[in-house]
Design a protein around this motif. Structure first.
Motif, PDB file in Angstrom:
ATOM      1  N   ARG A 194      24.916 -14.163  24.338  1.00 26.37           N
ATOM      2  CA  ARG A 194      26.279 -14.687  24.491  1.00 26.37           C
ATOM      3  C   ARG A 194      27.077 -13.972  25.579  1.00 26.37           C
ATOM      4  O   ARG A 194      27.817 -14.596  26.335  1.00 26.37           O
ATOM      5  N   GLU A 195      26.965 -12.677  25.640  1.00 28.47           N
ATOM      6  CA  GLU A 195      27.706 -11.920  26.656  1.00 28.47           C
ATOM      7  C   GLU A 195      27.305 -12.348  28.061  1.00 28.47           C
ATOM      8  O   GLU A 195      28.150 -12.522  28.931  1.00 28.47           O
ATOM      9  N   HIS A 221      26.032 -15.219  29.008  1.00 30.82           N
ATOM     10  CA  HIS A 221      26.529 -16.571  29.245  1.00 30.82           C
ATOM     11  C   HIS A 221      28.027 -16.585  29.527  1.00 30.82           C
ATOM     12  O   HIS A 221      28.490 -17.343  30.377  1.00 30.82           O
ATOM     13  N   ARG A 222      28.793 -15.734  28.854  1.00 33.04           N
ATOM     14  CA  ARG A 222      30.242 -15.675  29.091  1.00 33.04           C
ATOM     15  C   ARG A 222      30.559 -15.198  30.502  1.00 33.04           C
ATOM     16  O   ARG A 222      31.501 -15.673  31.127  1.00 33.04           O
ATOM     17  N   SER A 223      29.789 -14.250  30.990  1.00 38.58           N
ATOM     18  CA  SER A 223      30.094 -13.665  32.298  1.00 38.58           C
ATOM     19  C   SER A 223      29.329 -14.313  33.455  1.00 38.58           C
ATOM     20  O   SER A 223      29.543 -13.945  34.603  1.00 38.58           O
ATOM     21  N   ARG A 231      28.811 -18.007  34.319  1.00 38.24           N
ATOM     22  CA  ARG A 231      28.969 -19.456  34.207  1.00 38.24           C
ATOM     23  C   ARG A 231      28.324 -20.150  35.401  1.00 38.24           C
ATOM     24  O   ARG A 231      28.422 -19.668  36.520  1.00 38.24           O
TER      25      ARG A 231
END
Length: 56
Positions: free
Chosen positions: A5-6, A8-10, A12
């Motif tokens: 998740r981390e 994917h958040r940073s 894009r």
């Protein structure tokens, strides 16, 4: 592999990404997360990029 998740958040995917941007993103994704398969349409280029990075 589980979703990172981390990462994917940073990291894009740019809107309206070019083919080169998509290849770079999916190569980075395969190294960092790999929660899904590389799309067949760009798979050869992504694999070539991944192999090239291993030699460094």
């Amino acid at each position: 592999m589980a979703l990172n998740r981390e990462w994917h958040r940073s990291h894009r995917m740019p809107p309206k990404a070019t083919r080169a941007q998509r290849i770079e993103w999916h190569a980075a994704h395969a190294r960092a997360c790999g929660c899904r398969a590389i799309p067949e349409g760009i798979k050869p280029e992504v694999e070539k990029l991944l192999k090239g990075n291993r030699k460094r």
